[in-house]
Design an enzyme around this catalytic site. Structure first.
Site, mmCIF file in Angstrom:
data_model
loop_
_atom_site.group_PDB
_atom_site.id
_atom_site.type_symbol
_atom_site.label_atom_id
_atom_site.label_comp_id
_atom_site.label_asym_id
_atom_site.label_seq_id
_atom_site.Cartn_x
_atom_site.Cartn_y
_atom_site.Cartn_z
ATOM 1 N N SER A 100 0.820 -1.208 0.000
ATOM 2 C CA SER A 100 0.000 0.000 0.000
ATOM 3 C C SER A 100 0.857 1.262 0.000
ATOM 4 O O SER A 100 1.965 1.287 0.555
ATOM 5 C CB SER A 100 -0.900 0.015 1.243
ATOM 6 O OG SER A 100 -1.551 1.248 1.400
ATOM 7 N N LYS A 150 1.605 -3.161 6.650
ATOM 8 C CA LYS A 150 1.985 -3.483 5.274
ATOM 9 C C LYS A 150 3.500 -3.431 5.100
ATOM 10 O O LYS A 150 4.093 -4.265 4.403
ATOM 11 C CB LYS A 150 1.296 -2.516 4.306
ATOM 12 C CG LYS A 150 -0.175 -2.808 4.093
ATOM 13 C CD LYS A 150 -0.374 -4.183 3.467
ATOM 14 C CE LYS A 150 -1.819 -4.465 3.109
ATOM 15 N NZ LYS A 150 -1.988 -5.796 2.493
ATOM 16 N N TYR A 189 -2.235 0.391 9.926
ATOM 17 C CA TYR A 189 -2.389 -0.275 8.637
ATOM 18 C C TYR A 189 -1.120 -0.138 7.802
ATOM 19 O O TYR A 189 -0.570 -1.127 7.288
ATOM 20 C CB TYR A 189 -3.577 0.301 7.881
ATOM 21 C CG TYR A 189 -3.652 -0.147 6.445
ATOM 22 C CD1 TYR A 189 -3.957 -1.462 6.133
ATOM 23 C CD2 TYR A 189 -3.393 0.734 5.401
ATOM 24 C CE1 TYR A 189 -4.009 -1.895 4.818
ATOM 25 C CE2 TYR A 189 -3.444 0.314 4.083
ATOM 26 C CZ TYR A 189 -3.745 -0.996 3.792
ATOM 27 O OH TYR A 189 -3.788 -1.421 2.481
#
Length: 325
Positions: free
Chosen positions: A121, A149, A145
């Site tokens: 991402s 990643k 998040y």
């Protein structure tokens, strides 16, 4: 050629599944259906319902793929993908995205499978202070998040050294549109479904901030069509199958970006439902511009923007309205 696709019942994952099948490959989908949809998986595609956190389920899925003619690799898209929500749910985010990836990789190594395409991402970058993000831009994730990643990318690199894993990570920015009339973005947090839902209901879409240092004052982001994203996965899988070299990371970016107000104009034009968006104050933490170069992916993965903004809006609107017919 058989590949396992985790998260293959989701918005992006289901497009990857179909693109892989259209390339002549067999796929097995692993998805817990927490955000994916059973109906997004075509008849004839093996679907294992379960979580990547469960090693028994992972072994079952990899075994099923091996039984279909040999396991060539895994495309790993499953995970908890809501950056904003991850701030309130960091433990859940890390369990799904870090622990789950570790369990999956352990199962792969046990099965003798050493090819992975990883769904990463742009959240790995945080808020970069450059006009054009490249793979060399320093990473500075600002949410659990994004951190999860980046940890996933690091884990792949560690297993490259320890176990000979062959891999690449594809960093997405804002994925929009639809490649098939029955597949669409159902996220409650993404811009396109929120705007289309508002227009469809006769409500006014919202723009947060029009006083940024950008040409029209609204935020500029990289928006890329989901089908273009899917084709990049196929190209990465093909290079892994044939042993061709790959970079550890590729940005799937447009190189120029689109503003929020440009999107609003395109939605009004393409849908034939004119509106003037409601302008509200800026949201804290929203950078003025995040745009990435896709040059490395163009060189190795035949990455190109095959769809313009109107294509993105038209395909998203068509799939969204079909889903409500």
């Amino acid at each position: 050629m058989t590949w396992v696709i985790t998260g293959g019942a989701g918005y992006i994952g289901s497009h990857v599944v179909r693109a892989m099948r259209e390339s002549g490959r067999t796929v097995v989908v692993l998805d817990d259906l927490s955000s994916g949809h059973r109906e997004f998986v075509e008849p004839g595609v093996a679907l294992v319902e379960g979580s990547i956190v469960d090693p028994v389920v992972v072994r079952k899925t990899l075994g099923a793929a091996a039984g279909l003619g040999g396991l060539d690799g895994v495309i790993h898209l499953a995970g908890f993908k809501y950056a904003g929500v991850s701030v309130q749910r960091p433990i859940h985010t890390f369990e799904q995205n870090v622990t789950g990836t570790a369990v999956l990789l352990e199962g792969m190594l046990e099965a003798g499978c050493k090819n992975m395409v990883f769904s990463s991402s742009a959240a790995c970058f945080g808020t970069p202070d450059v006009d054009l993000v490249t793979e060399a831009t320093p990473t500075n994730p600002e949410s659990p998040y994004g951190q999860s990643k980046l940890f996933g990318e690091w884990l792949l690199r560690d297993l490259e050294v320890s176990d000979g894993l062959r891999h690449t990570s594809l960093r997405y920015f804002n994925v929009v549109g639809s490649g098939y009339p029955d597949l669409y973005d159902t996220s409650p947090h993404n811009l396109f479904p929120k705007v289309l839902a508002a227009v469809g209901a006769g409500e006014t879409p919202i723009v947060f901030g029009t006083d940024y240092a950008t040409p029209d004052g609204s935020c500029v982001r990289d928006y890329v069509h989901v089908q273009d994203i899917a084709l990049a996965h196929v190209a990465a899988a093909a290079r892994l199958e044939t042993g061709q070299p790959l970079e550890r990371v590729y940005n799937l970016g447009s190189g120029d970006g689109v503003s929020v107000l440009q999107i609003m104009d395109a939605v009004a034009r393409v849908t034939g439902r004119p509106f003037t968006p409601e302008v509200r104050e800026r949201r804290p933490g929203d950078p003025a511009r995040i745009v990435a170069s896709g040059e490395l992916a163009r060189r190795d993965l035949d990455w190109t923007m095959r769809h313009d903004l109107d294509d993105m809006v038209a395909s998203a609107w068509s799939a969204w309205t079909a889903s409500r017919a």
